[in-house]
Design a protein around this motif. Structure first.
Motif, PDB file in Angstrom:
ATOM      1  N   LEU A 134      44.875  39.718  41.244  1.00  0.00           N
ATOM      2  CA  LEU A 134      43.619  40.278  40.772  1.00  0.00           C
ATOM      3  C   LEU A 134      43.645  41.807  40.815  1.00  0.00           C
ATOM      4  CD1 LEU A 134      41.137  37.959  42.701  1.00  0.00           C
ATOM      5  CD2 LEU A 134      41.637  37.870  40.259  1.00  0.00           C
ATOM      6  N   TYR A 135      42.797  42.406  39.996  1.00  0.00           N
ATOM      7  CA  TYR A 135      42.488  43.838  40.116  1.00  0.00           C
ATOM      8  C   TYR A 135      41.082  43.904  40.691  1.00  0.00           C
ATOM      9  CZ  TYR A 135      42.161  48.806  38.991  1.00  0.00           C
ATOM     10  OH  TYR A 135      42.036  50.171  39.081  1.00  0.00           O
ATOM     11  N   LEU A 136      40.964  44.438  41.903  1.00  0.00           N
ATOM     12  CA  LEU A 136      39.688  44.437  42.606  1.00  0.00           C
ATOM     13  C   LEU A 136      39.140  45.850  42.745  1.00  0.00           C
ATOM     14  CD1 LEU A 136      40.372  41.888  45.501  1.00  0.00           C
ATOM     15  CD2 LEU A 136      39.120  41.487  43.373  1.00  0.00           C
ATOM     16  N   MET A 137      37.856  45.999  42.438  1.00  0.00           N
ATOM     17  CA  MET A 137      37.133  47.249  42.646  1.00  0.00           C
ATOM     18  C   MET A 137      36.085  46.985  43.710  1.00  0.00           C
ATOM     19  SD  MET A 137      36.748  47.961  38.593  1.00  0.00           S
ATOM     20  CE  MET A 137      36.625  46.188  38.354  1.00  0.00           C
ATOM     21  N   CYS A 138      36.165  47.704  44.803  1.00  0.00           N
ATOM     22  CA  CYS A 138      35.328  47.413  45.966  1.00  0.00           C
ATOM     23  C   CYS A 138      34.310  48.514  46.216  1.00  0.00           C
ATOM     24  CB  CYS A 138      36.197  47.229  47.208  1.00  0.00           C
ATOM     25  SG  CYS A 138      37.361  45.846  47.068  1.00  0.00           S
ATOM     26  N   ARG A 160      41.014  48.918  44.587  1.00  0.00           N
ATOM     27  CA  ARG A 160      40.499  50.286  44.546  1.00  0.00           C
ATOM     28  C   ARG A 160      39.140  50.317  45.239  1.00  0.00           C
ATOM     29  NH1 ARG A 160      41.000  55.085  41.357  1.00  0.00           N
ATOM     30  NH2 ARG A 160      42.752  54.131  40.244  1.00  0.00           N
ATOM     31  N   PHE A 161      39.026  51.151  46.278  1.00  0.00           N
ATOM     32  CA  PHE A 161      37.735  51.355  46.939  1.00  0.00           C
ATOM     33  C   PHE A 161      37.001  52.458  46.197  1.00  0.00           C
ATOM     34  CE2 PHE A 161      34.981  53.316  50.205  1.00  0.00           C
ATOM     35  CZ  PHE A 161      34.180  52.210  50.478  1.00  0.00           C
ATOM     36  N   VAL A 162      35.863  52.103  45.583  1.00  0.00           N
ATOM     37  CA  VAL A 162      35.160  53.021  44.691  1.00  0.00           C
ATOM     38  C   VAL A 162      34.144  53.868  45.438  1.00  0.00           C
ATOM     39  CG1 VAL A 162      33.667  53.165  42.662  1.00  0.00           C
ATOM     40  CG2 VAL A 162      35.528  51.503  42.723  1.00  0.00           C
TER      41      VAL A 162
END
Length: 298
Positions: A134-138, A160-162
């Motif tokens: 997965l590509y996760l944006m947190c 990626r922690f946004v």
């Protein structure tokens, strides 16, 4: 560490399977479709919870993968039974594509209950969920992110922690808005190409080598040509997600005509009972002689 899942459709079920494969202890699953939950529970060797509070009681970390804002609010605030019953010390990882302000609401409610929440928005599909790519944006509290990170690394190729709660959901809304616009544009290009009598395999190859190239061309182009619309990301979800982005724009006084037109196309699919087709099914509205109303707007 005990892990529970609420919402075990295409994505949630494959995430649970992946964590089971990676030797995590999946202890409870819940879904409004009882048969779906029971089937997965038998597969991964855990309980099929009848109540949301059972999932919280059996788990240290609870993933939620539900459909929309209302479903998200219901699982956390439902009268009598919800995930925040005796939730002190628990961590909720919320993966649904929902409005950013709802993630903020849920974080506040979780904190009030002595729990933590993290949004982990997914920019991937079913296959990636099963393979741990997965590509996760947190978004959320950084401490919650650090606690979740070892688990998320087993599910994702990139994380990626946004920033604070709601920020990752904003990014996800824009990702899906642009993806949906690209999908609609590709369907129109191929639909016009077909009407002109062009060889669509040749046309897709030219698109891939020119400025018409896109990730959507890679994932959906051949399916549009061959009318293969097995669902990985439904037209109904495309309409919902484009709507989230349009609402963000409206709140800022921005007009997004392409996003608006794209949502109208996906809303049309829903109205014509095509909403459960993959988003590539938008081609059925743009190719002549396919759907009962196709070609009307070419």
């Amino acid at each position: 560490m005990n892990i529970g899942f609420v919402g075990v459709g295409r994505m949630g079920a494959n995430m649970a399977r992946r964590l089971k494969d990676r030797k995590f202890h999946v202890t409870a699953v819940y879904d409004t479709n009882r048969a779906t939950a029971t089937s997965l529970a038998g597969e991964v060797g855990c309980a099929a919870a009848q109540d949301l509070s059972e999932v919280t009681a059996a788990s240290d970390v609870i993933f939620t993968v539900v459909t929309d804002d209302n479903a998200m609010r219901n699982i956390f605030t439902g009268s009598g039974d919800n995930l925040l019953v005796n939730a002190r010390g628990k961590l909720f990882i919320n993966c649904a594509t929902i409005s950013p302000h709802v993630h903020v609401e849920i974080e506040k409610l979780a904190n009030k209950a002595g729990a933590q929440s993290l949004e982990a928005c997914m920019a991937s599909s079913i296959t990636q969920a099963r393979e741990g790519k997965l590509y996760l944006m947190c978004g959320g509290n950084e401490d919650a992110f650090r606690k979740a990170e070892p688990i998320l690394k087993e599910l994702a190729a990139q994380i990626r922690f946004v920033g604070k709660a709601g920020e990752a959901a904003k990014v996800k809304a824009l990702v899906n808005m642009v993806m949906n616009i690209n999908t609609a544009g590709l369907a129109e290009g191929l639909g016009l190409g077909a009407a002109l009598g062009l060889d669509l395999t040749m046309l897709r190859e030219v698109f891939a080598q020119t400025g018409a190239n896109s990730r959507v061309l890679e994932t959906d182009g051949e399916d549009m040509q061959n009318r293969e619309h097995s669902c990985f990301f439904s037209a109904a979800h495309a309409a919902k997600d484009s709507g989230i982005a349009l609402e963000l724009a409206r709140n800022l006084g921005l007009d997004l005509p392409l996003a608006r037109a794209t949502k109208e196309q996906y809303d049309r699919m829903i109205a014509e009972r095509l909403g459960e087709l993959d988003k590539s099914g938008i081609a059925e509205l743009t190719f002549k002689d396919r759907h009962k109303h196709s070609g009307d707007r070419l």
